[in-house]
Design an enzyme around this catalytic site. Sequence first.
Site, PDB file in Angstrom:
ATOM      1  N   ARG A 277       0.827  -1.209   0.000  1.00  8.15           N
ATOM      2  CA  ARG A 277       0.000   0.000   0.000  1.00  8.15           C
ATOM      3  C   ARG A 277       0.860   1.257   0.000  1.00  8.15           C
ATOM      4  O   ARG A 277       0.566   2.221  -0.720  1.00  8.15           O
ATOM      5  CB  ARG A 277      -0.928   0.013   1.215  1.00  8.15           C
ATOM      6  CG  ARG A 277      -1.681   1.334   1.319  1.00  8.15           C
ATOM      7  CD  ARG A 277      -2.682   1.378   2.434  1.00  8.15           C
ATOM      8  NE  ARG A 277      -3.349   2.680   2.437  1.00  8.15           N
ATOM      9  CZ  ARG A 277      -4.448   2.963   3.125  1.00  8.15           C
ATOM     10  NH1 ARG A 277      -5.000   2.036   3.868  1.00  8.15           N
ATOM     11  NH2 ARG A 277      -4.997   4.152   3.078  1.00  8.15           N
TER      12      ARG A 277
ATOM     13  N   TYR B 255     -14.802   9.438  -1.412  1.00  5.97           N
ATOM     14  CA  TYR B 255     -13.646   9.162  -2.260  1.00  5.97           C
ATOM     15  C   TYR B 255     -13.635  10.017  -3.529  1.00  5.97           C
ATOM     16  O   TYR B 255     -12.601  10.082  -4.209  1.00  5.97           O
ATOM     17  CB  TYR B 255     -13.579   7.674  -2.609  1.00  5.97           C
ATOM     18  CG  TYR B 255     -13.046   6.843  -1.465  1.00  5.97           C
ATOM     19  CD1 TYR B 255     -11.695   6.567  -1.344  1.00  5.97           C
ATOM     20  CD2 TYR B 255     -13.905   6.364  -0.485  1.00  5.97           C
ATOM     21  CE1 TYR B 255     -11.201   5.823  -0.293  1.00  5.97           C
ATOM     22  CE2 TYR B 255     -13.431   5.621   0.582  1.00  5.97           C
ATOM     23  CZ  TYR B 255     -12.075   5.353   0.685  1.00  5.97           C
ATOM     24  OH  TYR B 255     -11.596   4.623   1.740  1.00  5.97           O
TER      25      TYR B 255
ATOM     26  N   HIS C 133     -16.455   3.276  -4.349  1.00  7.48           N
ATOM     27  CA  HIS C 133     -15.659   4.486  -4.124  1.00  7.48           C
ATOM     28  C   HIS C 133     -15.845   5.519  -5.242  1.00  7.48           C
ATOM     29  O   HIS C 133     -14.995   6.375  -5.451  1.00  7.48           O
ATOM     30  CB  HIS C 133     -14.166   4.156  -3.955  1.00  7.48           C
ATOM     31  CG  HIS C 133     -13.865   3.450  -2.671  1.00  7.48           C
ATOM     32  ND1 HIS C 133     -12.592   3.081  -2.292  1.00  7.48           N
ATOM     33  CD2 HIS C 133     -14.684   3.034  -1.665  1.00  7.48           C
ATOM     34  CE1 HIS C 133     -12.635   2.470  -1.112  1.00  7.48           C
ATOM     35  NE2 HIS C 133     -13.891   2.437  -0.720  1.00  7.48           N
TER      36      HIS C 133
ATOM     37  N   CYS D 207     -19.120  -2.399   1.028  1.00  2.00           N
ATOM     38  CA  CYS D 207     -18.336  -1.229   1.405  1.00  2.00           C
ATOM     39  C   CYS D 207     -19.161  -0.423   2.396  1.00  2.00           C
ATOM     40  O   CYS D 207     -20.392  -0.362   2.285  1.00  2.00           O
ATOM     41  CB  CYS D 207     -18.002  -0.382   0.175  1.00  2.00           C
ATOM     42  SG  CYS D 207     -16.962   1.066   0.535  1.00  2.00           S
ATOM     43  N   ASP D 208     -18.488   0.199   3.351  1.00  2.00           N
ATOM     44  CA  ASP D 208     -19.239   0.950   4.355  1.00  2.00           C
ATOM     45  C   ASP D 208     -19.374   2.435   4.030  1.00  2.00           C
ATOM     46  O   ASP D 208     -20.097   3.156   4.712  1.00  2.00           O
ATOM     47  CB  ASP D 208     -18.615   0.783   5.744  1.00  2.00           C
ATOM     48  CG  ASP D 208     -17.124   1.076   5.770  1.00  2.00           C
ATOM     49  OD1 ASP D 208     -16.563   1.377   4.700  1.00  2.00           O
ATOM     50  OD2 ASP D 208     -16.519   0.976   6.854  1.00  2.00           O
TER      51      ASP D 208
ATOM     52  N   ASN E 180     -10.059  -4.884  -1.335  1.00  2.00           N
ATOM     53  CA  ASN E 180      -9.997  -3.743  -2.248  1.00  2.00           C
ATOM     54  C   ASN E 180      -9.055  -3.997  -3.418  1.00  2.00           C
ATOM     55  O   ASN E 180      -8.149  -4.820  -3.311  1.00  2.00           O
ATOM     56  CB  ASN E 180      -9.538  -2.491  -1.483  1.00  2.00           C
ATOM     57  CG  ASN E 180     -10.677  -1.806  -0.767  1.00  2.00           C
ATOM     58  OD1 ASN E 180     -11.780  -1.715  -1.286  1.00  2.00           O
ATOM     59  ND2 ASN E 180     -10.422  -1.320   0.441  1.00  2.00           N
TER      60      ASN E 180
END
Length: 445
Positions: free
Chosen positions: A90, A244, A195, A165-166, A144
């Site tokens: 990441r 996002y 997102h 997804c929250d 993800n």
Amino acid sequence: MRLAVLGGGGFRVPLVYGALLRDTAKPRVEEVVLYDVSEERLAAVSHVLSGLAAGHDDPPRVRVTTDLDTALRDATFVFSAIRVGGLAGRTADERVALDLGLVGQETTGAGGVSYGLRTVPVAVRVAERVAALAPRAWVINFTNPAGIVTEAMRRVLGDRVIGICDSPVGLIRRAAAALGLDPARVSPDYVGLNHLGWLRGLHHEGRDVLPGLLADDDALRRVEEARLFGTEWVRVLAALPNEYLYYYYLTREAVAASAGRTRGEELLGQQDRFYAAVRERPDDAPAAWARARRERDESYMADARGVTDAGERDAADLEAGGYEGIALALMAAIARGEPATMILNVRNGSAVPGLPEDGVVEVPCAVDGSGVRALATRPLPGRFLGLTQQVKAVEQTVIEAALTGSARLAAAAFAMHPLVDSTSTAERLLDGYRARIPELAAVFP
């Protein structure tokens, strides 16, 4: 019922187990099998779960394994939350993009393309093992980039894989609360990709109350997304964007805000401290996890809040919970036949006009014992449709590149993304990620 958790040594697993502890209806999950490639992480999370289970009558049994087939065999549900390349991957997703002057974020822009390219082959192999060992299992995907991974896994599992997804649920909860409404009693008109979506309507007792919210300065100031994007911009859009979309609507600000320490670098330090603390004091694992979780939640999207008027995260929002509640509600609706309407990542079909039928979209869905069905949505206006179509084309190119090992298609996926500004930069991104991330280099040698 048996739940297999892939990425079982992950930091968020205790949230899922905590939700299971609160679930007393029948049938319920009686056994949880945690799978991870790291024995150390599994041990740490097991200590946390043991502490959470203390004092509960008949808590779900917990087993751990580093063998995928053992975890999957005879599972009723499979929860996938793996991170291919770990947090080191990441940090590279973010840094390589930032060093080229682009948005550095793990699921959006170049970082999301990189993450998808190395994750899709692993996710498809997982889907193949599910099909072989637990063909009747339902896979709930939180890995993800969730839309890309869910769409790739669908090639093997079809409708039995569902992405969650929250972010949309949090947006709807905040919008309802700003109007003094119970979030459980509103019906959202939400549409988009993972997102990348917009709340275009919010119906309560047969009336759309979103226009009233958008017109009310005081109410809007209580919605984090309105503070993030600015009240005038959300009024221009006539919608509340998913958080996002900050990376699309405030791109320069996003790049500038990430010039220092990235989110991945921050989390890497947090989680290293957590796992080290549990190694030293296993009995203190639940408290150490709770402290680390609070720190993590409070710093979520802190870079964006620092350069806008979003302010600090609301305390009630931090306590409301997230994807673990969605996962449990989804499992309950399917296993118990309890009808529900939820925003999920599923095959489009004809739900969103203008997007591919076989593409995964994030929309309200009807859920019951027979599975999940996307509900029809109003057509997207041009200000939303063009961006959505372009990003969906990127997502599908990522899948093809990852499954064929085509470096040409991988570079094309970077170049097609609206947050990448030139084809030559796309080539440099691919080279940079291959140099930094072994798991991606293995897909595109």
